[in-house]
Motif scaffolding. Sequence first.
Motif, mmCIF file in Angstrom:
data_model
loop_
_atom_site.group_PDB
_atom_site.id
_atom_site.type_symbol
_atom_site.label_atom_id
_atom_site.label_comp_id
_atom_site.label_asym_id
_atom_site.label_seq_id
_atom_site.Cartn_x
_atom_site.Cartn_y
_atom_site.Cartn_z
ATOM 1 N N ARG A 25 -34.799 -19.028 -63.598
ATOM 2 C CA ARG A 25 -33.363 -19.239 -63.737
ATOM 3 C C ARG A 25 -32.613 -18.314 -62.784
ATOM 4 N NH1 ARG A 25 -31.524 -17.371 -68.115
ATOM 5 N NH2 ARG A 25 -33.370 -16.252 -68.815
ATOM 6 N N PHE A 26 -31.318 -18.498 -62.705
ATOM 7 C CA PHE A 26 -30.510 -17.681 -61.823
ATOM 8 C C PHE A 26 -29.463 -16.960 -62.652
ATOM 9 C CE2 PHE A 26 -32.365 -20.903 -59.231
ATOM 10 C CZ PHE A 26 -32.742 -20.209 -58.093
ATOM 11 N N SER A 27 -29.428 -15.632 -62.507
ATOM 12 C CA SER A 27 -28.547 -14.830 -63.347
ATOM 13 C C SER A 27 -27.093 -14.950 -62.930
ATOM 14 C CB SER A 27 -28.965 -13.362 -63.293
ATOM 15 O OG SER A 27 -28.883 -12.872 -61.956
ATOM 16 N N HIS A 28 -26.833 -15.049 -61.639
ATOM 17 C CA HIS A 28 -25.457 -15.202 -61.207
ATOM 18 C C HIS A 28 -25.409 -15.680 -59.760
ATOM 19 C CE1 HIS A 28 -26.460 -11.087 -59.864
ATOM 20 N NE2 HIS A 28 -25.636 -11.340 -58.871
ATOM 21 N N ILE A 29 -24.242 -16.105 -59.362
ATOM 22 C CA ILE A 29 -24.010 -16.522 -57.994
ATOM 23 C C ILE A 29 -22.913 -15.623 -57.455
ATOM 24 C CG2 ILE A 29 -23.531 -18.486 -56.503
ATOM 25 C CD1 ILE A 29 -23.808 -20.207 -59.048
ATOM 26 N N ARG A 30 -23.016 -15.212 -56.241
ATOM 27 C CA ARG A 30 -21.969 -14.375 -55.691
ATOM 28 C C ARG A 30 -21.857 -14.627 -54.186
ATOM 29 N NH1 ARG A 30 -24.446 -10.069 -53.077
ATOM 30 N NH2 ARG A 30 -26.625 -9.698 -53.679
ATOM 31 N N ARG A 37 -16.660 -12.210 -55.710
ATOM 32 C CA ARG A 37 -17.479 -12.721 -56.793
ATOM 33 C C ARG A 37 -16.695 -13.730 -57.622
ATOM 34 N NH1 ARG A 37 -20.902 -7.933 -59.724
ATOM 35 N NH2 ARG A 37 -21.862 -7.023 -57.890
ATOM 36 N N PHE A 38 -17.446 -14.474 -58.394
ATOM 37 C CA PHE A 38 -16.839 -15.272 -59.439
ATOM 38 C C PHE A 38 -16.338 -14.323 -60.516
ATOM 39 C CE2 PHE A 38 -20.378 -17.575 -57.584
ATOM 40 C CZ PHE A 38 -19.817 -18.799 -57.294
ATOM 41 N N LEU A 39 -15.257 -14.665 -61.176
ATOM 42 C CA LEU A 39 -14.819 -13.833 -62.291
ATOM 43 C C LEU A 39 -15.634 -14.166 -63.533
ATOM 44 C CD1 LEU A 39 -13.043 -11.624 -63.286
ATOM 45 C CD2 LEU A 39 -11.255 -13.292 -63.762
ATOM 46 N N PHE A 40 -15.817 -15.467 -63.807
ATOM 47 C CA PHE A 40 -16.680 -15.891 -64.901
ATOM 48 C C PHE A 40 -18.024 -16.319 -64.312
ATOM 49 C CE2 PHE A 40 -12.583 -16.146 -66.890
ATOM 50 C CZ PHE A 40 -12.822 -15.816 -68.210
ATOM 51 N N ALA A 41 -19.086 -15.766 -64.829
ATOM 52 C CA ALA A 41 -20.414 -16.111 -64.332
ATOM 53 C C ALA A 41 -20.676 -17.599 -64.557
ATOM 54 C CB ALA A 41 -21.471 -15.270 -65.043
ATOM 55 N N PRO A 42 -21.473 -18.235 -63.703
ATOM 56 C CA PRO A 42 -21.722 -19.675 -63.802
ATOM 57 C C PRO A 42 -22.174 -20.144 -65.184
ATOM 58 C CG PRO A 42 -22.534 -18.870 -61.719
ATOM 59 C CD PRO A 42 -22.083 -17.660 -62.479
ATOM 60 N N ALA A 43 -23.023 -19.347 -65.849
ATOM 61 C CA ALA A 43 -23.489 -19.750 -67.178
ATOM 62 C C ALA A 43 -22.340 -19.829 -68.167
ATOM 63 C CB ALA A 43 -24.554 -18.779 -67.683
ATOM 64 N N CYS A 354 -13.234 -6.260 -61.525
ATOM 65 C CA CYS A 354 -13.645 -7.623 -61.191
ATOM 66 C C CYS A 354 -15.096 -7.923 -61.552
ATOM 67 C CB CYS A 354 -13.421 -7.892 -59.707
ATOM 68 S SG CYS A 354 -11.680 -7.870 -59.223
ATOM 69 N N MET A 355 -15.717 -7.089 -62.366
ATOM 70 C CA MET A 355 -17.075 -7.376 -62.814
ATOM 71 C C MET A 355 -17.110 -8.749 -63.485
ATOM 72 S SD MET A 355 -19.288 -5.030 -62.050
ATOM 73 C CE MET A 355 -20.597 -5.233 -63.255
ATOM 74 N N PRO A 356 -18.100 -9.604 -63.150
ATOM 75 C CA PRO A 356 -18.146 -10.951 -63.727
ATOM 76 C C PRO A 356 -18.257 -10.933 -65.243
ATOM 77 C CG PRO A 356 -19.655 -10.750 -61.867
ATOM 78 C CD PRO A 356 -19.180 -9.371 -62.166
ATOM 79 N N ILE A 357 -17.604 -11.873 -65.864
ATOM 80 C CA ILE A 357 -17.676 -12.042 -67.312
ATOM 81 C C ILE A 357 -18.868 -12.947 -67.594
ATOM 82 C CG2 ILE A 357 -16.470 -12.909 -69.351
ATOM 83 C CD1 ILE A 357 -13.841 -12.307 -67.868
ATOM 84 N N ALA A 358 -19.852 -12.408 -68.273
ATOM 85 C CA ALA A 358 -21.140 -13.095 -68.386
ATOM 86 C C ALA A 358 -21.090 -14.308 -69.283
ATOM 87 C CB ALA A 358 -22.204 -12.122 -68.869
#
Length: 397
Positions: A25-30, A37-43, A354-358
């Motif tokens: 799986r992929f934890s995040h995209i950036r 970065r994305f603010l909300f993580a793709p998941a 701006c840390m992504p929201i998981a």
Amino acid sequence: MAYKMAMFGCALPEGFLLTRISGGRFSHIRYRYEGIRFLFAPAALGLDGYSRMRDRTKTQFVNLADKFRTKMLEFSDPNSSNMIFTEDLKNMVHLADATSDDLNLVHKMMTRFNQQNKEVRFGSYVFGPVVMRMYYFLNKPDEALQAFRDPELEDFFAQLVTYQILMDLLFQNERYQDMLDVFEIIKQRQHQEGKFPKNVVILTFAACFKLNTPESFKYGMAVWKELKEVGHIPMRRAVTFAAGLALNQNASHVAFEMISGVQHQNYVTIRNLKVAALADLGRPEDALPILRTILDTDVPSQRKQTFSEEVIQKLGVSVGKTTNKELIHEFQQIEKRLREGQHITAQDLNELLCMPIAETVRNPVQDRNQRFLAASFSRQNVGRTKPYPRPGLSDLY
């Protein structure tokens, strides 16, 4: 390990990176460039489930996709007597590639589908979030905005998660003013969960923070006042973006008041903003107890609670402006202990905020309702044996 590769079978736009974790799986995209970065993580936006459905659909339509496209182009003609069914549109949304032909076909099919279902809705499937995930997946902000603003499709995209996905797509493309324009449209649309959806408010203040202009500050403060007037309590991430913007616009007193209203003061963003605001206000002596608290509660078996190097330096400058030798000495001793204990990180305030929201944490009933109302492809929690994670736990450090 980071890979510049196809995201779940689809070519990524230039500058994207994926980070692989266990299980394939992929934890995040950036973005690779400029730390965007994305603010909300793709998941959290349901993109992982959307990508799985794409894979499944493409497998089902091997050697049939082109014929299906031709048929759908014929069926979407306003003069056609044929209907676009739910399954037709679902399949096309998951087959679409980042070509003008495919995107135009999806738009025509949406318009046709929406028109034929105005009087009688045959099914309960909600397309808005799924279509917006398609635009997000293909990184097509212009086409997403065009569809969202189309008067013929207003009801089609009237879901909270749709607003969130669209605004996050604009965020990752640095379309901050467009985000504010979308927010104004959202405020005018009536929906069951209120005028100010929480995640949309977060994204709105994120846009203001990124713009970082006197105009965006004025706009943000107007939104803040409006929220308070209707009794809306902004989520912590919205507060930190608003306070960060106030700091950047030399309104440290406003920032300090904002973060003082947050219930829990031990989040990493809150304590960094508070120290920075006190430093700017010329009250470094009031910031030292915050630093000492970290030292007093340091537990070797737990993750380090930290301060940003940028904030510590700002506080040092503020301390240096005083003539209080005792205060200067105390700061130097505390700073030394913080460095020795590895409580100072290289992350600046912009990175912290701006840390992504998981993920968005919900209970099982909320999960079921969200899946029904928004056709969410988010990770399922049926049969989950572990307790739900505490929101923001990692932000404490």
